[in-house]
Enzyme design. Structure first.
Site, PDB file in Angstrom:
ATOM      1  N   GLY A  49       0.850  -1.187   0.000  1.00  0.00           N
ATOM      2  CA  GLY A  49       0.000   0.000   0.000  1.00  0.00           C
ATOM      3  C   GLY A  49       0.879   1.227   0.000  1.00  0.00           C
ATOM      4  CD  GLN A  54       3.959   5.425   2.706  1.00  0.00           C
ATOM      5  OE1 GLN A  54       2.926   4.897   2.344  1.00  0.00           O
ATOM      6  NE2 GLN A  54       5.071   4.753   2.919  1.00  0.00           N
ATOM      7  CB  CYS A 102       6.719   1.295   6.410  1.00  0.00           C
ATOM      8  SG  CYS A 102       6.024   2.874   5.908  1.00  0.00           S
ATOM      9  CG  LEU A 103       7.245   1.263   0.145  1.00  0.00           C
ATOM     10  CD1 LEU A 103       6.549   1.740  -1.120  1.00  0.00           C
ATOM     11  CD2 LEU A 103       8.328   0.244  -0.192  1.00  0.00           C
ATOM     12  CG  HIS A 144       1.084   0.125   7.455  1.00  0.00           C
ATOM     13  ND1 HIS A 144       2.211  -0.421   8.027  1.00  0.00           N
ATOM     14  CD2 HIS A 144       1.523   1.088   6.583  1.00  0.00           C
ATOM     15  CE1 HIS A 144       3.280   0.200   7.534  1.00  0.00           C
ATOM     16  NE2 HIS A 144       2.897   1.110   6.643  1.00  0.00           N
ATOM     17  CD  GLU A 145      -0.450   1.827   3.237  1.00  0.00           C
ATOM     18  OE1 GLU A 145      -0.091   3.012   3.135  1.00  0.00           O
ATOM     19  OE2 GLU A 145       0.360   0.878   3.252  1.00  0.00           O
ATOM     20  CG  HIS A 148       1.493   5.927   6.153  1.00  0.00           C
ATOM     21  ND1 HIS A 148       2.739   6.336   6.536  1.00  0.00           N
ATOM     22  CD2 HIS A 148       1.634   4.650   5.735  1.00  0.00           C
ATOM     23  CE1 HIS A 148       3.607   5.343   6.362  1.00  0.00           C
ATOM     24  NE2 HIS A 148       2.963   4.300   5.871  1.00  0.00           N
TER      25      HIS A 148
HETATM   26 NI    NI Z   1       3.850   2.493   5.373  1.00  0.00          NI
END
Ligand code: NI
Length: 184
Positions: A49, A54, A102-103, A144-145, A148
């Protein structure tokens, strides 16, 4: 379409509450190309995701998709899902620990407690209402998303930092770990 630069932990855009998308924004070329670029960026970096903060855009938008992902080889597939202005309501108090990456936190993996069953109310990329229940890996990715969008990264959700690993060490040693405890 373009692959966007991903903000990493420490950047202020990842710490603030993102702005809600207003009704008049949905139809604009800028909004639609943001979503296309987010999908392309997520695929390029094999994310499950990606949230708009991000890619340095403080808007409440996330994209989710899992199909044959090398970062999550065991995971069930999740068809492409675009969530705008999501609101999550836990449908149980039960949380389960699962491994997340996570990126924006490159190279690390951690065991994070997440609700096992949630209701998701949101809009899609066209502004149409979504209302559904999610469980399992899909509910983990959505939590998780959505974090963010409210300035929270997965390490902040961890209850035991002994379960924070570099990816290489995780690959090498995680099978030696005791099974993750379930939190009720
Ligand atoms: Ni993430």
């Amino acid at each position: 379409m373009s692959i966007l630069k991903v903000a990493r932990m420490g950047h202020p855009v990842l710490k603030r509450v993102a702005d809600r998308v207003e009704p008049e924004q949905f139809g604009t070329p800028g909004f639609q190309s943001l979503i296309r670029d987010m999908i392309e960026t997520m695929e390029e970096y094999s994310g499950a995701g990606l949230a708009a903060p991000q890619v340095h855009v403080p808007l409440q938008v996330s994209v989710i998709e899992v199909k044959g992902n090398p970062r999550y080889p065991q995971a069930n597939e999740i068809p492409l899902l675009v969530l705008v202005n999501p609101v999550i309501t836990p449908l149980t108090q039960e949380k389960r620990l699962g491994w997340e990456g996570c990126l924006s936190v490159p190279g690390l993996r951690g065991a994070v407690p997440r609700f096992t069953r949630i209701q998701v109310q949101a809009q899609d990329q066209n502004g149409d209402d979504l209302d559904f229940i999610a469980e399992g890996f899909k509910s983990v990715v959505i939590q998780h998303e959505t974090d963010h969008l409210f300035g929270t990264l997965f390490p902040e959700r961890m209850e035991n930092l002994k379960y924070l690993f570099f990816e290489k060490e995780w690959d090498r040693y995680s099978e030696q770990l005791p099974q993750l405890p379930v939190i009720d």
